[in-house]
Design a protein around this motif. Structure first.
Motif, PDB file in Angstrom:
ATOM      1  N   ARG A  21      54.832  76.307  72.058  1.00  0.00           N
ATOM      2  CA  ARG A  21      55.735  77.290  71.459  1.00  0.00           C
ATOM      3  C   ARG A  21      54.899  78.154  70.523  1.00  0.00           C
ATOM      4  NH1 ARG A  21      61.247  78.074  69.925  1.00  0.00           N
ATOM      5  NH2 ARG A  21      61.424  79.003  67.866  1.00  0.00           N
ATOM      6  N   ILE A  22      54.950  79.461  70.760  1.00  0.00           N
ATOM      7  CA  ILE A  22      54.151  80.395  69.977  1.00  0.00           C
ATOM      8  C   ILE A  22      55.039  81.557  69.566  1.00  0.00           C
ATOM      9  CG2 ILE A  22      52.095  81.852  69.940  1.00  0.00           C
ATOM     10  CD1 ILE A  22      51.069  80.077  72.311  1.00  0.00           C
ATOM     11  N   THR A  23      54.970  81.899  68.283  1.00  0.00           N
ATOM     12  CA  THR A  23      55.737  83.024  67.765  1.00  0.00           C
ATOM     13  C   THR A  23      54.804  83.969  67.004  1.00  0.00           C
ATOM     14  OG1 THR A  23      56.296  81.911  65.685  1.00  0.00           O
ATOM     15  CG2 THR A  23      57.862  81.660  67.510  1.00  0.00           C
ATOM     16  N   ILE A  24      55.300  85.182  66.790  1.00  0.00           N
ATOM     17  CA  ILE A  24      54.644  86.136  65.902  1.00  0.00           C
ATOM     18  C   ILE A  24      55.748  86.765  65.064  1.00  0.00           C
ATOM     19  CG2 ILE A  24      54.698  88.029  67.594  1.00  0.00           C
ATOM     20  CD1 ILE A  24      51.928  88.911  66.395  1.00  0.00           C
ATOM     21  N   MET A  31      52.161  81.809  65.018  1.00  0.00           N
ATOM     22  CA  MET A  31      52.364  80.386  64.770  1.00  0.00           C
ATOM     23  C   MET A  31      52.339  79.634  66.091  1.00  0.00           C
ATOM     24  SD  MET A  31      55.123  80.412  61.667  1.00  0.00           S
ATOM     25  CE  MET A  31      55.098  78.642  61.632  1.00  0.00           C
ATOM     26  N   LEU A  32      51.573  78.540  66.102  1.00  0.00           N
ATOM     27  CA  LEU A  32      51.454  77.692  67.283  1.00  0.00           C
ATOM     28  C   LEU A  32      51.974  76.300  66.938  1.00  0.00           C
ATOM     29  CD1 LEU A  32      48.468  79.348  66.898  1.00  0.00           C
ATOM     30  CD2 LEU A  32      48.292  78.515  69.212  1.00  0.00           C
ATOM     31  N   ASN A  33      52.797  75.754  67.825  1.00  0.00           N
ATOM     32  CA  ASN A  33      53.217  74.373  67.597  1.00  0.00           C
ATOM     33  C   ASN A  33      52.088  73.436  68.020  1.00  0.00           C
ATOM     34  OD1 ASN A  33      53.422  74.260  70.414  1.00  0.00           O
ATOM     35  ND2 ASN A  33      55.513  73.487  70.418  1.00  0.00           N
ATOM     36  N   LYS A  34      52.285  72.154  67.808  1.00  0.00           N
ATOM     37  CA  LYS A  34      51.243  71.167  68.097  1.00  0.00           C
ATOM     38  C   LYS A  34      50.830  71.213  69.565  1.00  0.00           C
ATOM     39  CE  LYS A  34      50.255  66.196  67.654  1.00  0.00           C
ATOM     40  NZ  LYS A  34      49.382  66.198  68.786  1.00  0.00           N
ATOM     41  N   ALA A  35      51.799  71.352  70.469  1.00  0.00           N
ATOM     42  CA  ALA A  35      51.487  71.383  71.906  1.00  0.00           C
ATOM     43  C   ALA A  35      50.616  72.581  72.266  1.00  0.00           C
ATOM     44  CB  ALA A  35      52.773  71.390  72.724  1.00  0.00           C
ATOM     45  N   ALA A  36      50.881  73.731  71.678  1.00  0.00           N
ATOM     46  CA  ALA A  36      50.076  74.927  71.949  1.00  0.00           C
ATOM     47  C   ALA A  36      48.670  74.769  71.379  1.00  0.00           C
ATOM     48  CB  ALA A  36      50.749  76.165  71.365  1.00  0.00           C
ATOM     49  N   VAL A  72      42.417  79.083  61.953  1.00  0.00           N
ATOM     50  CA  VAL A  72      43.672  78.433  62.332  1.00  0.00           C
ATOM     51  C   VAL A  72      43.984  77.471  61.192  1.00  0.00           C
ATOM     52  CG1 VAL A  72      44.834  76.947  63.996  1.00  0.00           C
ATOM     53  CG2 VAL A  72      43.160  78.638  64.791  1.00  0.00           C
ATOM     54  N   LYS A  73      45.033  77.780  60.449  1.00  0.00           N
ATOM     55  CA  LYS A  73      45.366  77.000  59.255  1.00  0.00           C
ATOM     56  C   LYS A  73      46.628  76.181  59.480  1.00  0.00           C
ATOM     57  CE  LYS A  73      43.263  80.479  56.345  1.00  0.00           C
ATOM     58  NZ  LYS A  73      43.426  81.445  55.284  1.00  0.00           N
ATOM     59  N   SER A  74      46.741  75.106  58.744  1.00  0.00           N
ATOM     60  CA  SER A  74      47.949  74.283  58.813  1.00  0.00           C
ATOM     61  C   SER A  74      49.047  74.927  57.990  1.00  0.00           C
ATOM     62  CB  SER A  74      47.673  72.883  58.272  1.00  0.00           C
ATOM     63  OG  SER A  74      46.757  72.221  59.096  1.00  0.00           O
ATOM     64  N   LYS A  75      50.265  74.872  58.511  1.00  0.00           N
ATOM     65  CA  LYS A  75      51.422  75.357  57.760  1.00  0.00           C
ATOM     66  C   LYS A  75      51.971  74.183  56.978  1.00  0.00           C
ATOM     67  CE  LYS A  75      55.733  77.865  58.126  1.00  0.00           C
ATOM     68  NZ  LYS A  75      55.572  78.507  56.844  1.00  0.00           N
ATOM     69  N   LYS A  76      52.180  74.398  55.699  1.00  0.00           N
ATOM     70  CA  LYS A  76      52.650  73.328  54.824  1.00  0.00           C
ATOM     71  C   LYS A  76      53.944  72.709  55.345  1.00  0.00           C
ATOM     72  CE  LYS A  76      50.596  75.336  50.726  1.00  0.00           C
ATOM     73  NZ  LYS A  76      50.827  75.991  49.451  1.00  0.00           N
ATOM     74  N   THR A  78      54.755  71.201  57.952  1.00  0.00           N
ATOM     75  CA  THR A  78      55.091  71.239  59.380  1.00  0.00           C
ATOM     76  C   THR A  78      53.845  70.903  60.189  1.00  0.00           C
ATOM     77  OG1 THR A  78      54.488  73.533  59.859  1.00  0.00           O
ATOM     78  CG2 THR A  78      56.685  73.176  58.941  1.00  0.00           C
ATOM     79  N   ALA A  79      54.036  70.738  61.483  1.00  0.00           N
ATOM     80  CA  ALA A  79      52.909  70.500  62.388  1.00  0.00           C
ATOM     81  C   ALA A  79      52.383  71.820  62.951  1.00  0.00           C
ATOM     82  CB  ALA A  79      53.338  69.582  63.520  1.00  0.00           C
ATOM     83  N   TYR A  80      53.014  72.938  62.578  1.00  0.00           N
ATOM     84  CA  TYR A  80      52.597  74.238  63.095  1.00  0.00           C
ATOM     85  C   TYR A  80      51.255  74.662  62.528  1.00  0.00           C
ATOM     86  CZ  TYR A  80      56.757  75.548  65.683  1.00  0.00           C
ATOM     87  OH  TYR A  80      57.733  75.613  66.619  1.00  0.00           O
ATOM     88  N   LYS A  81      50.533  75.441  63.327  1.00  0.00           N
ATOM     89  CA  LYS A  81      49.275  76.060  62.925  1.00  0.00           C
ATOM     90  C   LYS A  81      49.513  77.563  62.813  1.00  0.00           C
ATOM     91  CE  LYS A  81      47.069  72.198  63.015  1.00  0.00           C
ATOM     92  NZ  LYS A  81      46.636  71.544  61.809  1.00  0.00           N
ATOM     93  N   VAL A  82      48.796  78.198  61.897  1.00  0.00           N
ATOM     94  CA  VAL A  82      49.024  79.599  61.572  1.00  0.00           C
ATOM     95  C   VAL A  82      47.734  80.400  61.740  1.00  0.00           C
ATOM     96  CG1 VAL A  82      49.713  81.160  59.708  1.00  0.00           C
ATOM     97  CG2 VAL A  82      50.798  78.942  59.913  1.00  0.00           C
ATOM     98  N   VAL A  83      47.875  81.584  62.350  1.00  0.00           N
ATOM     99  CA  VAL A  83      46.773  82.534  62.451  1.00  0.00           C
ATOM    100  C   VAL A  83      47.265  83.836  61.820  1.00  0.00           C
ATOM    101  CG1 VAL A  83      45.256  83.840  63.994  1.00  0.00           C
ATOM    102  CG2 VAL A  83      45.944  81.495  64.597  1.00  0.00           C
ATOM    103  N   HIS A  84      46.634  84.260  60.734  1.00  0.00           N
ATOM    104  CA  HIS A  84      47.009  85.503  60.065  1.00  0.00           C
ATOM    105  C   HIS A  84      46.319  86.660  60.790  1.00  0.00           C
ATOM    106  CE1 HIS A  84      49.126  83.450  56.889  1.00  0.00           C
ATOM    107  NE2 HIS A  84      48.093  82.627  56.777  1.00  0.00           N
ATOM    108  N   ALA A  85      47.095  87.355  61.628  1.00  0.00           N
ATOM    109  CA  ALA A  85      46.544  88.348  62.548  1.00  0.00           C
ATOM    110  C   ALA A  85      46.836  89.789  62.138  1.00  0.00           C
ATOM    111  CB  ALA A  85      47.091  88.083  63.953  1.00  0.00           C
TER     112      ALA A  85
END
Length: 128
Positions: A21-24, A31-36, A72-76, A78-85
């Motif tokens: 699951r990926i969002t912008i 934002m990328l979930n753990k699976a992504a 690729v940073k951890s989101k506080k 949550t298990a999501y990862k964040v890329v500031h693009a």
């Protein structure tokens, strides 16, 4: 009484929890979930690409040591990862008005993801 039913074509919350699951969002944060994140090898950085003709964003696993990589940073909390693009989106004039969910992220062997801006849906959490 005549009814004008409209079928809800969404899913219940958490139905695809194990799928990438990926969002912008409007802050141009991807934002990328753990699976992504797992699907591209759990990198600590990515390189970003853009195909202007087709409106497709590419993310490729990278090393944080490269000058053009994005952390690729951890989101506080949550298990999501964040890329500031934001610099990437501003450079290519990619405008995001709300939070968009990529409905068909293509995971390609070698740590590459294709994100088609034409294959998105609004992804709002509702009122808080």
């Amino acid at each position: 009484m005549k009814r004008n039913w409209v079928l809800f074509e969404g899913k219940e919350n958490g139905a695809d929890r194990g799928m990438p699951r990926i969002t912008i969002n409007k802050s141009k944060t991807i934002m990328l979930n753990k699976a992504a994140h797992d699907a591209i090898g759990r990198p600590d950085a990515v390189e970003l690409f853009y195909d202007r003709k087709y409106g497709v964003i590419g993310l490729k696993s990278s090393s944080a040591k490269l000058n053009n990589s994005f952390s690729v940073k951890s989101k506080k909390k949550t298990a999501y990862k964040v890329v500031h693009a934001s610099p990437f989106c501003n450079h290519f004039n990619i405008q995001i008005d709300g939070t968009l969910l990529f409905t068909e992220p293509a995971i390609i062997e070698g740590g590459f993801i294709e994100l088609d801006l034409a294959k998105t849906q609004s992804s709002n959490r509702g009122s808080r």
